[in-house]
Design a protein around this motif. Structure first.
Motif, PDB file in Angstrom:
ATOM      1  N   GLU A  38       0.486  -0.874  -0.020  1.00 39.91           N
ATOM      2  CA  GLU A  38      -0.610  -0.388   0.031  1.00 39.91           C
ATOM      3  C   GLU A  38       1.211   1.206   0.025  1.00 39.91           C
ATOM      4  N   GLY A  39       0.304   2.270  -0.655  1.00 39.91           N
ATOM      5  CA  GLY A  39       1.240   3.259  -1.047  1.00 39.91           C
ATOM      6  C   GLY A  39       0.914   4.631  -1.164  1.00 39.91           C
ATOM      7  N   CYS A  40       0.455   5.678  -0.909  1.00 38.49           N
ATOM      8  CA  CYS A  40       0.090   7.183  -1.733  1.00 38.49           C
ATOM      9  C   CYS A  40       1.388   8.146  -2.511  1.00 38.49           C
ATOM     10  N   GLY A  41       1.727   6.815  -3.422  1.00 44.36           N
ATOM     11  CA  GLY A  41       2.403   7.800  -4.668  1.00 44.36           C
ATOM     12  C   GLY A  41       1.825   7.656  -5.452  1.00 44.36           C
ATOM     13  N   ALA A  42       2.504   8.814  -6.640  1.00 46.59           N
ATOM     14  CA  ALA A  42       1.670   8.350  -7.943  1.00 46.59           C
ATOM     15  C   ALA A  42       2.348   6.404  -8.545  1.00 46.59           C
ATOM     16  N   SER A  43       2.853   5.862  -8.280  1.00 42.94           N
ATOM     17  CA  SER A  43       3.361   4.867  -8.950  1.00 42.94           C
ATOM     18  C   SER A  43       2.463   3.571  -7.854  1.00 42.94           C
ATOM     19  N   PRO A  44       2.092   2.418  -7.892  1.00 44.59           N
ATOM     20  CA  PRO A  44       1.651   1.380  -6.734  1.00 44.59           C
ATOM     21  C   PRO A  44       3.188   1.264  -6.242  1.00 44.59           C
ATOM     22  N   PRO A  45       3.509   1.022  -5.238  1.00 44.11           N
ATOM     23  CA  PRO A  45       4.845   0.774  -4.462  1.00 44.11           C
ATOM     24  C   PRO A  45       5.551  -0.819  -4.313  1.00 44.11           C
ATOM     25  N   ALA A  46       6.744  -1.387  -4.323  1.00 44.90           N
ATOM     26  CA  ALA A  46       6.672  -2.920  -4.655  1.00 44.90           C
ATOM     27  C   ALA A  46       6.165  -3.866  -3.615  1.00 44.90           C
ATOM     28  N   LEU A  47       5.425  -4.782  -3.872  1.00 48.42           N
ATOM     29  CA  LEU A  47       5.263  -5.867  -3.069  1.00 48.42           C
ATOM     30  C   LEU A  47       5.806  -6.405  -2.468  1.00 48.42           C
ATOM     31  N   ASP A  48       5.392  -6.594  -1.001  1.00 48.92           N
ATOM     32  CA  ASP A  48       6.184  -6.984   0.167  1.00 48.92           C
ATOM     33  C   ASP A  48       7.004  -8.715  -0.357  1.00 48.92           C
ATOM     34  N   ASP A  49       7.884  -8.946  -0.110  1.00 45.41           N
ATOM     35  CA  ASP A  49       8.687 -10.564  -0.041  1.00 45.41           C
ATOM     36  C   ASP A  49       8.091 -11.339   0.811  1.00 45.41           C
TER      37      ASP A  49
END
Length: 415
Positions: free
Chosen positions: A309-320
């Motif tokens: 989850e994130g609030c940037g213009a681009s989606p964040p990376a998935l957890d591992d």
């Protein structure tokens, strides 16, 4: 029709780029093609319906999930799309949806950590039911809800489905879901049968460029990719992942307060029929069960299925985290609270962990009553000339929004 015939039919029509081949993009592509437009459908996946539009629970919202918004603003925004869903989709795919609809009303189960207390939830449900019954289109929902209401589960009824040490109460509400796999497959058949739609799959759109009154499509180039030729008269941006960046390239600045989340859930097929209810654990970061036909099930537990989850213009990376660990954690959490789920897991023929990106105008933890995610009425269509950007909001509201976009485009064409 042969290729020469198709080319002759299509020549001279307006050219429309539809970005995103989920339920929103595919709905508007079919509508525009049937209006007489030439449509090019873009998606980064190798085929339509490979993301969240295939891998979700298929809840066709009437608003019962949003007891965290007692103003009913969210419910009132969701309700028209939910009531229109069946009629629009049946028209697009050319068949009735009966085989895809869950056979019984949902149970809403109140978790001890719910951000809405039991009595307040009951009042919300009753108020919303009054609104639903008053809608002229209430008979057009997945089932007729024009005379429906809400009932609180008795103690024996609650004990039969839930661990009452954690689940404090339960309500039966007139809300249903559809099998998103079934729906996706019928959309694919409809798309394949529409000669005015060209597929450009495995193509990630990075932006749009204004050009002589129209738009050119910029893509992330890969070896061997054919360029996207020509200028489009109209662009419909129906992406969830990457929509904001494309909007910015077209001159539409994002409105503040959005978030991206990547959610995964379990899609289970059992060897034999299992009698388990469709149930939602409310209200907060919990989970749900969907029983589509006795053998096909959806199981979710939010804390374990949330991968990013994130609030940037681009989606964040998935957890591992490992997928095997996520599957086990979802199963354990649901079985602890809902004993009937054990029969689903023990009787499983197959279990798939799948998901997709979700975009929302809202932020914050679902465990916080003040989180913006408890109010989901900020979605819809933004327009700059002949560029349309659509925040679908929910799976259930996509077909109605697609119809609105198609109507706007059709009106401009005939003005």
């Amino acid at each position: 029709m042969n290729q020469m015939g198709v080319a002759g039919v299509l020549r001279g029509r307006d050219r429309v780029a539809v970005l995103g081949a989920g339920i929103m993009g595919c709905s508007v592509a079919l509508m525009l093609a049937r209006q007489g437009h030439r449509v090019v459908l873009f998606d980064a996946a190798e085929a339509p319906f490979r993301g969240a539009s295939r891998w979700n629970e298929g809840k066709i919202h009437l608003g019962y999930l949003y007891a965290g918004d007692p103003s009913l603003a969210t419910a009132r925004k969701l309700l028209p799309g939910g009531l229109a869903f069946r009629g629009i989709v049946e028209d697009l795919v050319g068949c009735r949806l009966d085989p895809a609809i869950t056979p019984r009303d949902d149970l809403y189960l109140v978790h001890r950590d719910s951000v809405v207390e039991t009595d307040a939830m009951g009042r919300y449900f009753e108020a919303l039911s009054d609104v639903v019954r008053a809608c002229g289109a209430a008979g057009s929902y997945l089932v007729d809800v024009s005379g429906s209401g809400v009932s609180k589960l008795s103690k024996p009824e609650l004990e039969a489905v839930a661990d009452t040490r954690t689940i404090r109460a339960g309500f039966r509400v007139p809300e249903r879901s559809v099998s998103t796999h079934w729906i996706a497959d019928r959309y694919l058949e409809a798309l394949r049968g529409e000669p005015a739609i060209e597929w450009r799959m495995s193509t990630r759109v990075s932006g749009v460029v204004a050009d002589d009154g129209g738009w050119r499509i910029a893509t992330v180039a890969r070896p061997g990719d054919a360029p996207v030729d020509g200028v489009f008269d109209t662009v419909v941006n129906a992406l969830w992942e990457g929509r904001l960046e494309v909007d910015a390239s077209a001159g539409l600045a994002p409105e503040p307060g959005w978030s991206h989340r990547y959610r995964q859930s379990l899609f289970v097929r059992t060897r034999d029929e299992v009698a388990a209810p469709s149930a939602v654990i409310a209200t907060g970061p919990f989970g749900d069960v969907k029983n589509y036909n006795g053998r096909d099930f959806y199981l979710s537990w939010y804390p374990h299925g949330l991968r990013a989850e994130g609030c940037g213009a681009s989606p964040p990376a998935l957890d591992d985290r490992s997928e095997a660990g996520i599957v086990e954690a979802i199963c354990e959490s649901l079985c602890e609270l809902l004993p009937p789920v054990r029969g689903i897991i023990d009787g499983a023929e197959s279990i798939r962990l799948e998901g997709g990106w979700v975009f929302a105008m809202g932020r914050g933890a679902l465990s916080d009553p003040a989180s913006g995610l408890h109010r989901r009425d900020r979605f819809g269509i933004r327009q700059a000339g002949r560029y349309f950007s659509v925040d679908t909001g929910k799976y259930s509201t996509a077909p109605a929004l697609a119809r609105e976009v198609a109507d706007r485009i059709g009106a401009r064409r005939h003005a």
